[in-house]
Scaffold this active site. Structure first.
Site, PDB file in Angstrom:
ATOM      1  CD  GLU A 118     -22.063  -3.245 -32.189  1.00 20.64           C
ATOM      2  OE1 GLU A 118     -21.346  -3.880 -31.400  1.00 20.64           O
ATOM      3  OE2 GLU A 118     -22.170  -3.542 -33.396  1.00 20.64           O
ATOM      4  NE  ARG A 121     -24.017 -20.087 -36.398  1.00 19.85           N
ATOM      5  CZ  ARG A 121     -24.090 -19.269 -37.438  1.00 19.85           C
ATOM      6  NH1 ARG A 121     -23.643 -19.675 -38.613  1.00 19.85           N
ATOM      7  NH2 ARG A 121     -24.581 -18.058 -37.332  1.00 19.85           N
ATOM      8  CE  LYS A 151     -23.104 -12.451 -31.484  1.00 14.47           C
ATOM      9  NZ  LYS A 151     -23.682 -13.672 -30.968  1.00 14.47           N
TER      10      LYS A 151
END
Length: 668
Positions: free
Chosen positions: A199, A291, A118
């Site tokens: 974040e 995915r 990430k």
């Protein structure tokens, strides 16, 4: 058109069954792998070939790259489909496939590596000029030092996270140190990478994701969005498409952003770009999942595509058949995830043996599941049992059809979230689309209360009658033989005893003639006429009430009755069940003994024998169904004995810790 002859599916459960279905449609043979506990699983029975690769530990089975590659080579597979979870986003697995000359049905290793982290993915996407929230990276010490640069609240997230794991909100800086440690440990356990970052947390957010599909020829399209705002503990539980939130203009911009990210990373398979959207419809890049997603069926329902089929075709080297200008959303689809958990007990996982499993059916109703009959739900796998996907001409119709389908989804013997899902779909905030990702946090208490009220409104007499009529008229098997009936006990006494919610009831048979019965319950006569009698179902008429009930008996001799979508557990007190084993004290808890609240694995032991602990001390952490459960001291005490070690698998009847009362000196 290029074509595979045979593929191996490196997964289990509903996604393995789903892949088999599409592969067979393309004329491709399938090979399943399984752990010993999955020997009789549906995906094993559906595949053309199957191979056992170990007992139950994931590291020895579904996460064992060497074993999976070996089976693929021995069985002559040209490709491997990873499904989702497990090895689906493991770049090492992709490299191992390439080394073995086997095609990985998924994106390139570099795309997985880059977007799977990430921290790196945020840096990469930031260079494309796509909006994202402020963030901080660095060591835990650096994060602690610099955290105040971002206003509260903030999110602590695992760098390699996904599936709702490795995420925690911080509302007070004093909690940050502990949250960093907990999240880092969870990240290490689940993803093998302890790195975390911070974040900015978006207030009142919507979670909206875009489905993308790329090929090996540089083509990328998006198949529009899915609204995934209804979440619990960051785990999606209801998804829908199209999003009722987006305007056409915002939808177009977000779709363009999703395609831009996929093209920049050279994406060549099915994947998902996820965004957070605030109340002003500003959107921010969240992450990319490299995915197929759990919720992909809602996209299939509204676009008329088979994403697994498209995924296989592009993996074969074919250009995608989809063109952006041809794609459109028709109608509305809603997916509900059916979990083995108890919403009325803080969503405690509910592994165990089902006594009945019956799926709803009908036009525009789809159930993706890894089972087709009652089976045992194991604690070391994800608790998701099935996905219910329903299509309607519009959102209101899709919601109404979903509620009806949930009413007809019967699972007995264990606790599930079916009633909770129905409560969400019936809630005014959902119906009016005034929701955020905090919906479950804010509304769960009232939903639970509404479930309890609706269940209690069903007259217990009708539940007891349903079970009694079914018991009296179905031939008994050896499994649940009634000793009293063998010796004519009830025929002499004409009374049936029941227990429900710790209350005993006596149901007297006053008269019976064919399908007609007259009972007496609490001095009140009740008539009943049987309309339909089947193995696990009865329909009868009583006092102008038509009752349709599903019936089963579990391995402990408990009866299960489902009426109007609500489960009731009743026990015949006048019956001796020959299969019941009586044990003293199993599963009980007192001041000297502590037990696991569910079957699971001991993840961590925080104490040692002889330690003095205070009330509230977390002594052990037991992991079950991807959830950590703290075993906490309920009083000040001394650790007398620890009966387990980290890594042990435990059940609810195993004593984990023995406590002794703390010694006190009384000089008064």
């Amino acid at each position: 058109m290029n074509k595979f002859n045979k593929i191996l599916i490196a997964n289990r459960g509903e996604i393995a069954v789903r892949i088999i279905r599409s592969a067979k449609k393309l004329g491709i043979s399938t090979v399943a792998i399984y752990s010993e506990v999955d020997r009789h699983a549906l995906h094993v029975r559906k595949a053309d070939e199957s191979y056992c690769i170990g007992q139950q530990e994931l590291s020895e089975t579904y996460l064992n790259i060497d074993k999976i590659i070996d089976v693929a080579k021995r069985s002559g597979c040209g490709a491997i489909h990873p499904g989702y979870g497990f090895l689906s986003e493991n770049a090492k697995f992709v490299k191992a496939c390439e080394k073995a000359g086997i095609i990985f049905i998924g994106p390139k290793a570099e795309a997985i590596r880059l977007m799977g982290n990430k921290i790196e993915s945020r840096e990469f996407v930031g260079k494309l000029g796509i909006p994202m929230t402020r963030g901080l990276t660095g060591s835990p010490e650096e994060l602690l030092k610099n955290a105040r640069k971002i206003p509260l609240p903030v999110l602590v997230k695992a760098a390699a996270g996904g599936g709702g794991k490795g995420m925690r909100i911080v509302n007070d800086y004093k909690d940050l140190k502990d949250i960093l440690e907990t999240t880092s440990r969870e990240a290490k356990n689940y993803f093998g990478d302890e790195a975390v970052y911070i974040e900015k947390y978006v207030e009142e957010p919507r979670h909206i994701e875009f489905q993308v599909l790329g090929d090996n020829h540089g083509n990328v399209v998006h198949l529009f969005e899915r609204e995934c705002t209804i979440q619990r503990r960051y785990q999606k539980i209801i998804e829908e498409s199209p999003s009722p939130t987006l305007t056409p203009e915002v939808r177009e911009k977000m779709g363009e952003s999703a395609v831009a990210i996929a093209k920049a990373v050279g994406y060549n398979s099915a994947g998902t770009v996820e965004f957070l959207v605030d109340h002003d419809l500003n959107y921010y890049f969240l992450e990319m999942n490299t995915r197929i997603q759990v919720e992909h069926p809602v996209t299939e329902m509204v676009t008329g595509t088979d994403l697994i089929e498209e995924q296989i075709l592009v993996a074969q080297g074919n250009p995608t058949r989809l063109r952006q200008e041809d794609l459109e959303q028709k109608g509305h689809a809603i997916e509900c995830r059916i979990y083995a958990e108890d919403p009325e007990n803080n969503f405690m996982p509910s592994p165990g043996m089902m006594s009945l499993y019956s799926e709803p059916a009908g036009e525009d109703v789809r159930v993706d599941s890894g089972i087709d009959d009652a089976m045992e739900i194991h604690s070391f796998f994800d608790p998701m049992i099935a996905k219910l996907v329903v299509w309607g001409a519009n959102r209101d119709e899709a919601a109404l059809k979903s509620i009806t389908a949930l009413n007809n989804f019967i699972i007995q013997g264990i606790k599930t979230n079916i009633s909770y899902l129905r409560g969400i779909l019936e809630h005014e905030a959902f119906l009016t689309n005034t929701i955020t990702t905090k919906f479950c946090d804010e509304h769960t208490p009232e939903i639970i209360q509404s479930i309890e009220s609706a269940r209690s409104a069903i007259d217990i007499r009708f539940t007891l009658l349903a079970y009694a009529l079914h018991n009296l008229n179905m031939k008994k098997s050896a499994r649940d033989a009634n000793i009293w009936e063998k010796i004519g006990y009830w025929r002499n006494n004409m009374e049936l005893g029941f227990e429900y919610m710790d209350t005993n009831y006596l149901l007297k048979i006053l008269r019976q003639n064919g399908k007609e019965y007259i009972f007496q319950l609490e001095e009140e006569p009740i008539s009943a006429h049987i309309n339909v009698l089947q193995k696990n179902r009865i329909q009868y008429l009583s006092s102008d009430h038509f009752i349709d009930a599903a019936i089963s008996m579990d391995e402990k001799g408990n009866g299960w009755v489902t009426i109007n979508g609500f489960n009731f557990q009743v026990t015949r007190k006048d019956v001796l069940n020959e299969k019941i084993e009586f044990t003293a004290g199993a599963g009980s808890s007192n001041e000297k003994n502590l037990f696991s609240p569910m079957p699971g694995k001991v993840l961590k032991i925080n104490v040692k024998e002889g330690d003095t602990v205070k009330r509230g001390t977390i002594m052990l952490v037991v992991e079950a169904m991807k959830m950590e459960n703290n075993i906490v001291a309920e009083q000040d005490a001394i650790i007398e004995k620890i009966a387990v070690r980290a890594g042990d698998m435990v059940d609810t009847d195993l004593q984990l810790i023995f406590l002794a009362k703390e010694n006190t000196n009384d000089n008064s």
